[in-house]
Design a protein around this motif. Structure first.
Motif, PDB file in Angstrom:
ATOM      1  N   SER A   1     -19.263  82.018 -35.379  1.00 64.43           N
ATOM      2  CA  SER A   1     -19.676  81.441 -34.242  1.00 64.43           C
ATOM      3  C   SER A   1     -19.152  82.182 -32.943  1.00 64.43           C
ATOM      4  N   ASP A   2     -17.877  82.470 -33.295  1.00 62.36           N
ATOM      5  CA  ASP A   2     -17.176  82.990 -31.835  1.00 62.36           C
ATOM      6  C   ASP A   2     -17.970  84.375 -31.475  1.00 62.36           C
ATOM      7  N   LEU A   3     -18.456  85.035 -32.337  1.00 62.64           N
ATOM      8  CA  LEU A   3     -19.183  86.311 -31.943  1.00 62.64           C
ATOM      9  C   LEU A   3     -20.614  85.698 -31.158  1.00 62.64           C
TER      10      LEU A   3
ATOM     11  N   HIS B   1     -38.340  86.431 -23.455  1.00 61.88           N
ATOM     12  CA  HIS B   1     -37.029  85.474 -23.390  1.00 61.88           C
ATOM     13  C   HIS B   1     -35.925  86.624 -23.939  1.00 61.88           C
ATOM     14  N   CYS B   2     -36.215  87.816 -24.397  1.00 58.21           N
ATOM     15  CA  CYS B   2     -34.917  88.596 -24.864  1.00 58.21           C
ATOM     16  C   CYS B   2     -34.309  89.202 -23.782  1.00 58.21           C
ATOM     17  N   VAL B   3     -32.933  89.306 -24.066  1.00 54.69           N
ATOM     18  CA  VAL B   3     -32.220  90.400 -23.220  1.00 54.69           C
ATOM     19  C   VAL B   3     -31.313  91.008 -24.312  1.00 54.69           C
ATOM     20  N   ARG B   4     -30.652  92.154 -23.819  1.00 53.66           N
ATOM     21  CA  ARG B   4     -29.879  92.764 -24.681  1.00 53.66           C
ATOM     22  C   ARG B   4     -28.483  92.044 -24.533  1.00 53.66           C
ATOM     23  N   THR B   5     -27.881  92.012 -25.748  1.00 57.87           N
ATOM     24  CA  THR B   5     -26.723  91.290 -25.843  1.00 57.87           C
ATOM     25  C   THR B   5     -25.408  92.297 -26.029  1.00 57.87           C
ATOM     26  N   LEU B   6     -24.352  91.880 -25.580  1.00 54.00           N
ATOM     27  CA  LEU B   6     -23.088  92.641 -25.768  1.00 54.00           C
ATOM     28  C   LEU B   6     -22.954  93.066 -26.935  1.00 54.00           C
ATOM     29  N   TYR B   7     -23.076  92.587 -27.882  1.00 51.31           N
ATOM     30  CA  TYR B   7     -22.979  92.894 -29.193  1.00 51.31           C
ATOM     31  C   TYR B   7     -23.996  92.734 -30.221  1.00 51.31           C
ATOM     32  N   PRO B   8     -25.217  93.278 -30.072  1.00 50.43           N
ATOM     33  CA  PRO B   8     -26.265  93.260 -30.830  1.00 50.43           C
ATOM     34  C   PRO B   8     -26.099  92.874 -32.392  1.00 50.43           C
ATOM     35  N   CYS B   9     -26.709  92.011 -32.716  1.00 48.95           N
ATOM     36  CA  CYS B   9     -26.804  91.607 -34.189  1.00 48.95           C
ATOM     37  C   CYS B   9     -27.922  91.479 -34.900  1.00 48.95           C
ATOM     38  N   HIS B  10     -28.547  92.515 -35.309  1.00 48.19           N
ATOM     39  CA  HIS B  10     -29.923  92.499 -35.947  1.00 48.19           C
ATOM     40  C   HIS B  10     -30.003  92.277 -37.421  1.00 48.19           C
ATOM     41  N   ASN B  11     -29.114  92.360 -37.956  1.00 50.85           N
ATOM     42  CA  ASN B  11     -28.896  92.171 -39.540  1.00 50.85           C
ATOM     43  C   ASN B  11     -27.598  91.754 -39.764  1.00 50.85           C
ATOM     44  N   GLY B  12     -27.487  91.379 -41.282  1.00 50.19           N
ATOM     45  CA  GLY B  12     -26.260  90.972 -41.581  1.00 50.19           C
ATOM     46  C   GLY B  12     -24.944  91.773 -41.655  1.00 50.19           C
ATOM     47  N   ASP B  13     -25.219  93.170 -41.995  1.00 48.59           N
ATOM     48  CA  ASP B  13     -24.165  94.201 -41.570  1.00 48.59           C
ATOM     49  C   ASP B  13     -23.924  94.401 -40.146  1.00 48.59           C
TER      50      ASP B  13
END
Length: 472
Positions: free
Chosen positions: A191-193, A164-176
Motif C-alpha cells: 500500500s505504501d507503493l 483516465h490513465c496516466v503514467r505513474t512514477l513506479y509503473p506496476c503492470h504485474n506482480g513482478d
C-alpha cells in the motif's frame, strides 16, 4: 501499457451488471457526447441502438435495454434516484418517446429504435452494441461500442479507461513489477507503493478521502440489504435472505440507523459459525441490492460486488484491524490487484466466465485483507494467487439472464475463500510458493480462451440450461 487508478476498479456503480448495465449506460452517454461534438441534440430526428451477443442474450435480465434508454435520456447512474427507474422506463415505453439527453423529445419505439439482436455477435468483443443518430437534414452518425468489463467501454479505436490513465512514477503492470519496485524503494507494504503511484491522479489526502467515501457507500449498501425484505425483481421470485439472516443473528437487538446496527454487529457473539454467517449475510445484502437496480460499489464488477464489502466489513467487525488506515490500505491493495487482472487477463464474464468476476474479486479481497493483517508483500500476492487458483474455470451461467442464481450466493462463497486464502498466506512462506500471481493470471486468461462461449454470460449452458426457466 497504461496505468489504471485503483478507483477505476473500485467505484460507485448501479446494479445489476457492470458489463451489461453500466457499460451500455456509459456507451449511451458517450454517444450523446459524440452527437454534441459534431451537431446538436436539437438537430436529431431519430436515434437507434442495437445490442449484440451476450448483451442481447441476457439483456432483459441484466437491464441492458433499461440502461440504454436511461443513458440516452441523459440520466447518470451515479445520481439517479433508483426508486424512479421503473416509472421512467414505463413513461418511455408507453409514450413511444424519449427525451434525448434531457434536451429534445423524439419518437422512440421499443423493439424498433432499440433492438436486442440475439442472432449476431460483433467480432471485436462479445458485448457489442451500435448506436445511430439520424438528423433532420438526413445526415447520420453511427458508432460501435463494446462493454469490456467493470463498466469500461471501448470502440475499436480506443478504450475508455485509457482516457483516465496516466503514467505513474513506479509503473506496476504485474506482480513482478510490484515486488521489484517495493524492493527497489525499500518498502515494507504494498500500500505504501500504491499511495505513491496514486499521487499521479490526486494528492494523498484525496486518495484517503475517496477510500473512506467508498467505505461509507459499502456500509450504506449493506445496511439497505439487511433491512429490506421481499422478492427480487425479474420473475424468478427469488426471496431476499440477508434481512432474515441479519434478524436471526441479532436476535432481539433493535436499531434505527446504520451506526446502531454496526455497533450490534461488532458486539455479536463471535463463534466461528456466527462469523461465517455474518460474512455470508454481508455479501448477500450487497448482491440483493445489486439485483434490484440498487446503488453499489463495483469491485471490480457488479456481479462480484458483494465480495470485497463482505471481507472488508468482516475485518472491521471481527478482527483487530479496524482503523481508518486499515480501511484505506485494504481498498488500495485490493484495487491494485484488480488492475493486474484487468491489464493481463479480463474482468468481463462475457470474455472469461465468472472466474473473471467473483474469482478476481476474491483475489482482490484476499490481498487487501492480508495487507492489513500484517502480511508481507509476498504474502499479499500469494493470498491473491490462492484465491484465484480456486476459482479457475468458473462459468458464468445465470438462470434466465438475471444476476441472481447462482450469482448472489457465489459472492458469499468468494468472500469465504478470500478470508481462507488470506489466513493460509499469512502462515506461509511465499518464497516457497510453486505458483506466482502472474502465472495464475495467465492461467486464468488461457482458461478463458478455452472456455465455450455457452459458459460466458449467455445463459446458453450450464446451470442456466439445467434449470429450465425462460428468460424473464
Amino acid at each position: 501499457m497504461q496505468s489504471i487508478s485503483v478507483f477505476e476498479i473500485i467505484k460507485v456503480g448501479i446494479g445489476p451488471s457492470s458489463s451489461h448495465t453500466m457499460g451500455p449506460w456509459n456507451a449511451a452517454e458517450s454517444f450523446l457526447n459524440l452527437i454534441r461534438r459534431s451537431h446538436h441534440i436539437s438537430e436529431v430526428k431519430e436515434v437507434f441502438v442495437e445490442f449484440f451477443g451476450s448483451l442481447a442474450k441476457t439483456g432483459i435480465g441484466h437491464g441492458t435495454d433499461i440502461a440504454g434508454m436511461l443513458g440516452l435520456s441523459g440520466e447518470n447512474f451515479k445520481m439517479i434516484d433508483t426508486t424512479l427507474i421503473d416509472s421512467k422506463i414505463e413513461d418511455i415505453k408507453s409514450s413511444n418517446q424519449i427525451n434525448l439527453g434531457g434536451e429534445k423529445v423524439i419518437p422512440f419505439v421499443y423493439g424498433h429504435h432499440l433492438i436486442l439482436n440475439k442472432q449476431r455477435s460483433l467480432d471485436f468483443h462479445p458485448n457489442g452494441m451500435i448506436f445511430k443518430a439520424v438528423f433532420e437534414n438526413g445526415e447520420e452518425i453511427t458508432q460501435d461500442y463494446y462493454s469490456i468489463g467493470g463498466g469500461f467501454i471501448a470502440t475499436q479505436e480506443e478504450n475508455s479507461y485509457e482516457t483516465h490513465c496516466v503514467r505513474t512514477l513506479y509503473p506496476c503492470h504485474n506482480g513482478d513489477d510490484l515486488m521489484r519496485n517495493i524492493q527497489k524503494l525499500g518498502l515494507k507494504k504494498i500500500s505504501d507503493l500504491i499511495f505513491m503511484n496514486e499521487e499521479s491522479w490526486r494528492p494523498k489526502e484525496e486518495t484517503e478521502q475517496e477510500a473512506l467515501y467508498i467505505w461509507q457507500q459499502i456500509k450504506e449498501c449493506i445496511y439497505k440489504g439487511v433491512t429490506r425484505e421481499g422478492i427480487l425483481p425479474g420473475g424468478l421470485n427469488v426471496t431476499r435472505r440477508a434481512a432474515g439472516l441479519n434478524q436471526k443473528l441479532l436476535g432481539e437487538k433493535k436499531y434505527s440507523n446504520i451506526n446502531e446496527w454496526f455497533t450490534h454487529v461488532v458486539e455479536a457473539e463471535e463463534t466461528f459459525t456466527n462469523i461465517n454467517k455474518w460474512v455470508s449475510c454481508f455479501a448477500l445484502a450487497v448482491n440483493e441490492e445489486n439485483a434490484s437496480f440498487g446503488r453499489i460499489i463495483t469491485a471490480p464488477t457488479n456481479g462480484a460486488s458483494g465480495v470485497i464489502p463482505a471481507v472488508l466489513m468482516y475485518s472491521q467487525a471481527f478482527t483487530a484491524h479496524r482503523t481508518e488506515e486499515d480501511i484505506i490500505r485494504f481498498l488500495l491493495v485490493a484495487g491494485e490487484i484488480g488492475t493486474l487482472f484487468k491489464k493481463n487477463s479480463t474482468i468481463s464474464a462475457a470474455m472469461g466466465g465468472c472466474q473473471a468476476e467473483v474469482g478476481v474479486s476474491s483475489a482482490m479481497a484476499a490481498a487487501g485483507l492480508t495487507e492489513i493483517m500484517g502480511g508481507s508483500p509476498g504474502q499479499v500476492l500469494m493470498a491473491a494467487e490462492i484465491a484465484m487458483e480456486h476459482h479457475l474455470g468458473m462459468t458464468c451461467d445465470p438462470i434466465a439472464g438475471l444476476v441472481q442464481i447462482p450469482c448472489i450466493e457465489r459472492n458469499s462463497m468468494g468472500a469465504i475463500k478470500a478470508i481462507t486464502a488470506a489466513n493460509i498466506a499469512i502462515e506461509s512462506d511465499p518464497t516457497k510458493a510453486k505458483v506466482s500471481l502472474d502465472q495464475v493470471i495467465q492461467s486464468m486468461w488461457d482458461t478463458a480462451q478455452s472456455m465455450s462461449d455457452r459458459f460466458k454470460e449467455t445463459s446458453e449452458g450450464g446451470l442456466a440450461i439445467a434449470v429450465n426457466v425462460a428468460e424473464c
